[in-house]
Design a protein around this motif. Sequence first.
Motif, PDB file in Angstrom:
ATOM      1  N   SER A 225       0.843  -1.204   0.000  1.00  0.00           N
ATOM      2  CA  SER A 225       0.000   0.000   0.000  1.00  0.00           C
ATOM      3  C   SER A 225       0.875   1.249   0.000  1.00  0.00           C
ATOM      4  CB  SER A 225      -0.917  -0.009   1.221  1.00  0.00           C
ATOM      5  OG  SER A 225      -1.761  -1.148   1.204  1.00  0.00           O
ATOM      6  N   GLN A 226       0.649   2.117  -0.958  1.00  0.00           N
ATOM      7  CA  GLN A 226       1.491   3.303  -1.156  1.00  0.00           C
ATOM      8  C   GLN A 226       0.653   4.569  -1.028  1.00  0.00           C
ATOM      9  OE1 GLN A 226       3.219   3.632  -5.070  1.00  0.00           O
ATOM     10  NE2 GLN A 226       4.822   5.005  -4.358  1.00  0.00           N
ATOM     11  N   MET A 227       1.068   5.459  -0.123  1.00  0.00           N
ATOM     12  CA  MET A 227       0.403   6.749   0.019  1.00  0.00           C
ATOM     13  C   MET A 227       0.694   7.619  -1.192  1.00  0.00           C
ATOM     14  SD  MET A 227       0.908   9.640   3.007  1.00  0.00           S
ATOM     15  CE  MET A 227       0.342   8.569   4.323  1.00  0.00           C
ATOM     16  N   THR A 228      -0.349   8.264  -1.712  1.00  0.00           N
ATOM     17  CA  THR A 228      -0.217   9.167  -2.851  1.00  0.00           C
ATOM     18  C   THR A 228      -0.948  10.468  -2.525  1.00  0.00           C
ATOM     19  OG1 THR A 228      -2.252   8.439  -3.942  1.00  0.00           O
ATOM     20  CG2 THR A 228      -0.235   7.174  -4.415  1.00  0.00           C
ATOM     21  N   ARG A 229      -0.866  11.437  -3.417  1.00  0.00           N
ATOM     22  CA  ARG A 229      -1.564  12.705  -3.197  1.00  0.00           C
ATOM     23  C   ARG A 229      -3.071  12.528  -3.158  1.00  0.00           C
ATOM     24  NH1 ARG A 229       1.195  17.674  -6.604  1.00  0.00           N
ATOM     25  NH2 ARG A 229       3.149  17.801  -5.419  1.00  0.00           N
ATOM     26  N   ARG A 230      -3.589  11.606  -3.942  1.00  0.00           N
ATOM     27  CA  ARG A 230      -5.043  11.422  -4.040  1.00  0.00           C
ATOM     28  C   ARG A 230      -5.581  10.428  -3.020  1.00  0.00           C
ATOM     29  NH1 ARG A 230      -6.602   6.875  -6.545  1.00  0.00           N
ATOM     30  NH2 ARG A 230      -8.604   7.799  -7.165  1.00  0.00           N
ATOM     31  N   GLY A 231      -4.711   9.781  -2.288  1.00  0.00           N
ATOM     32  CA  GLY A 231      -5.140   8.781  -1.311  1.00  0.00           C
ATOM     33  C   GLY A 231      -4.104   7.688  -1.185  1.00  0.00           C
ATOM     34  N   TYR A 232      -4.442   6.504  -1.699  1.00  0.00           N
ATOM     35  CA  TYR A 232      -3.517   5.372  -1.665  1.00  0.00           C
ATOM     36  C   TYR A 232      -3.679   4.526  -2.920  1.00  0.00           C
ATOM     37  CZ  TYR A 232      -2.821   6.303   3.312  1.00  0.00           C
ATOM     38  OH  TYR A 232      -2.523   6.903   4.522  1.00  0.00           O
ATOM     39  N   ASP A 233      -2.555   4.018  -3.405  1.00  0.00           N
ATOM     40  CA  ASP A 233      -2.559   2.975  -4.422  1.00  0.00           C
ATOM     41  C   ASP A 233      -2.207   1.672  -3.730  1.00  0.00           C
ATOM     42  OD1 ASP A 233      -3.171   4.768  -6.408  1.00  0.00           O
ATOM     43  OD2 ASP A 233      -1.136   4.878  -7.218  1.00  0.00           O
ATOM     44  N   ILE A 234      -3.059   0.671  -3.887  1.00  0.00           N
ATOM     45  CA  ILE A 234      -2.811  -0.634  -3.280  1.00  0.00           C
ATOM     46  C   ILE A 234      -2.373  -1.562  -4.396  1.00  0.00           C
ATOM     47  CG2 ILE A 234      -3.843  -2.600  -2.092  1.00  0.00           C
ATOM     48  CD1 ILE A 234      -5.162   0.957  -1.615  1.00  0.00           C
ATOM     49  N   HIS A 235      -1.094  -1.881  -4.380  1.00  0.00           N
ATOM     50  CA  HIS A 235      -0.493  -2.679  -5.451  1.00  0.00           C
ATOM     51  C   HIS A 235      -0.636  -4.166  -5.124  1.00  0.00           C
ATOM     52  CE1 HIS A 235       1.381   0.909  -7.253  1.00  0.00           C
ATOM     53  NE2 HIS A 235       1.623   1.291  -6.011  1.00  0.00           N
ATOM     54  N   ILE A 236      -1.409  -4.872  -5.939  1.00  0.00           N
ATOM     55  CA  ILE A 236      -1.534  -6.319  -5.820  1.00  0.00           C
ATOM     56  C   ILE A 236      -0.488  -6.921  -6.759  1.00  0.00           C
ATOM     57  CG2 ILE A 236      -3.106  -8.273  -5.867  1.00  0.00           C
ATOM     58  CD1 ILE A 236      -3.980  -5.948  -4.030  1.00  0.00           C
ATOM     59  N   LEU A 237       0.576  -7.456  -6.208  1.00  0.00           N
ATOM     60  CA  LEU A 237       1.693  -7.947  -7.010  1.00  0.00           C
ATOM     61  C   LEU A 237       1.462  -9.406  -7.414  1.00  0.00           C
ATOM     62  CD1 LEU A 237       4.624  -6.338  -4.979  1.00  0.00           C
ATOM     63  CD2 LEU A 237       3.347  -5.406  -6.921  1.00  0.00           C
ATOM     64  N   PRO A 238       2.175  -9.886  -8.435  1.00  0.00           N
ATOM     65  CA  PRO A 238       1.996 -11.281  -8.866  1.00  0.00           C
ATOM     66  C   PRO A 238       2.294 -12.271  -7.736  1.00  0.00           C
ATOM     67  CG  PRO A 238       3.215 -10.033 -10.511  1.00  0.00           C
ATOM     68  CD  PRO A 238       3.110  -9.148  -9.307  1.00  0.00           C
ATOM     69  N   ALA A 239       1.559 -13.373  -7.741  1.00  0.00           N
ATOM     70  CA  ALA A 239       1.776 -14.415  -6.743  1.00  0.00           C
ATOM     71  C   ALA A 239       3.194 -14.979  -6.874  1.00  0.00           C
ATOM     72  CB  ALA A 239       0.751 -15.531  -6.922  1.00  0.00           C
ATOM     73  N   TRP A 240       3.783 -15.304  -5.751  1.00  0.00           N
ATOM     74  CA  TRP A 240       5.108 -15.921  -5.762  1.00  0.00           C
ATOM     75  C   TRP A 240       4.976 -17.362  -6.256  1.00  0.00           C
ATOM     76  CZ3 TRP A 240       7.009 -14.195  -0.196  1.00  0.00           C
ATOM     77  CH2 TRP A 240       7.244 -12.809  -0.222  1.00  0.00           C
ATOM     78  N   THR A 241       5.733 -17.694  -7.256  1.00  0.00           N
ATOM     79  CA  THR A 241       5.619 -19.025  -7.871  1.00  0.00           C
ATOM     80  C   THR A 241       6.527 -20.049  -7.206  1.00  0.00           C
ATOM     81  OG1 THR A 241       7.297 -18.418  -9.524  1.00  0.00           O
ATOM     82  CG2 THR A 241       4.982 -18.044 -10.105  1.00  0.00           C
ATOM     83  N   ASP A 242       7.491 -19.616  -6.417  1.00  0.00           N
ATOM     84  CA  ASP A 242       8.466 -20.532  -5.822  1.00  0.00           C
ATOM     85  C   ASP A 242       8.400 -20.499  -4.301  1.00  0.00           C
ATOM     86  OD1 ASP A 242       9.287 -17.940  -5.653  1.00  0.00           O
ATOM     87  OD2 ASP A 242      11.376 -18.295  -6.207  1.00  0.00           O
ATOM     88  N   PHE A 243       7.198 -20.318  -3.774  1.00  0.00           N
ATOM     89  CA  PHE A 243       7.030 -20.138  -2.337  1.00  0.00           C
ATOM     90  C   PHE A 243       5.737 -20.803  -1.911  1.00  0.00           C
ATOM     91  CE2 PHE A 243       6.141 -18.027   1.623  1.00  0.00           C
ATOM     92  CZ  PHE A 243       7.370 -17.675   2.140  1.00  0.00           C
ATOM     93  N   PRO A 244       5.763 -21.594  -0.807  1.00  0.00           N
ATOM     94  CA  PRO A 244       6.916 -21.897   0.048  1.00  0.00           C
ATOM     95  C   PRO A 244       7.764 -23.028  -0.519  1.00  0.00           C
ATOM     96  CG  PRO A 244       4.975 -22.971   0.924  1.00  0.00           C
ATOM     97  CD  PRO A 244       4.502 -22.175  -0.271  1.00  0.00           C
TER      98      PRO A 244
END
Length: 289
Positions: A225-244
């Motif tokens: 979650s990243q604070m921005t001027r307009r509020g927040y951008d919530i970055h949903i990143l790609p699933a980890w393919t080698d975990f666990p």
Amino acid sequence: MSNWLTVALMRALAYVPLPWVRSLGWLLGHLLYGVVRERRHIVCVNLRLCFPQRSPAEIHSLARRVFVRFAQAWLDRSWLWHGSPCVVRNRLRLCGEVAALEGDEPTVLFAPHFVGLDAGWTAMTQQLPRSWTTIYTQQSNPGMDRWIQQGRQRFGTVRLFRRADGVRTIVGSLRQGHPLYLLPDMNFGPQESVFVPFYGVSAATVPSLSRFARLAKAQVIPVVSQMTRRGYDIHILPAWTDFPGGDPIADTVQMNERLQGYIDAMPEQYYWVHKRFKNRPVGEPDVYR
């Protein structure tokens, strides 16, 4: 400030334009940096350990920005928890691999302690129609505890697990398709923790991300979650393919390595006010003394 006065102030701030709220947070952050000496010391120690290449002037400049972001995020709880649903939705933007959260596959969300962690939780519980879970640490102040619990249960269908609920209950919920918003990157004490590097410094870290993913056969999706001027951008990143993997300690080392990359992109928004290195391996001195 009493509990009722704090909550009353936050309710009032919910109707104040966001630039004004952020400006007030800027002032509060600079004030806290100047007067809360013990916490400033903790932040500076953390930053010196993790960024040894930075000069003392750079460390203190970054520490001041940390206090500003911390204060701004604290005041943002006003509109997150008391603002109109329309305002909340307009200020929170889900971006990235959002579709990965729309199925029923067991999912652990790796949500590091950035200042926008409540914004990330609010965005998902409001905008994505699923049943969400997280682990809640009870606050020592009963009034603040009630307020925070109410804020985190404002939208959607949510369940706040307590640590006393145990692993079996949480894993069972994961297997039923309820995503777990997990924040395992703090120092929760030496019990059940392992010492693994964090920016090259041994840090007591719970291997819970690896454990829950393995026991529930769940995918791990980072949420930053990243604070921005307009509020927040919530970055949903790609699933980890080698975990666990097969080794919980190696998994936890990998978790910290990936976390460092997220932090490097916005170091002033990480939760450096926490005593991340409070517990030390046998024979190592207290870094905060």
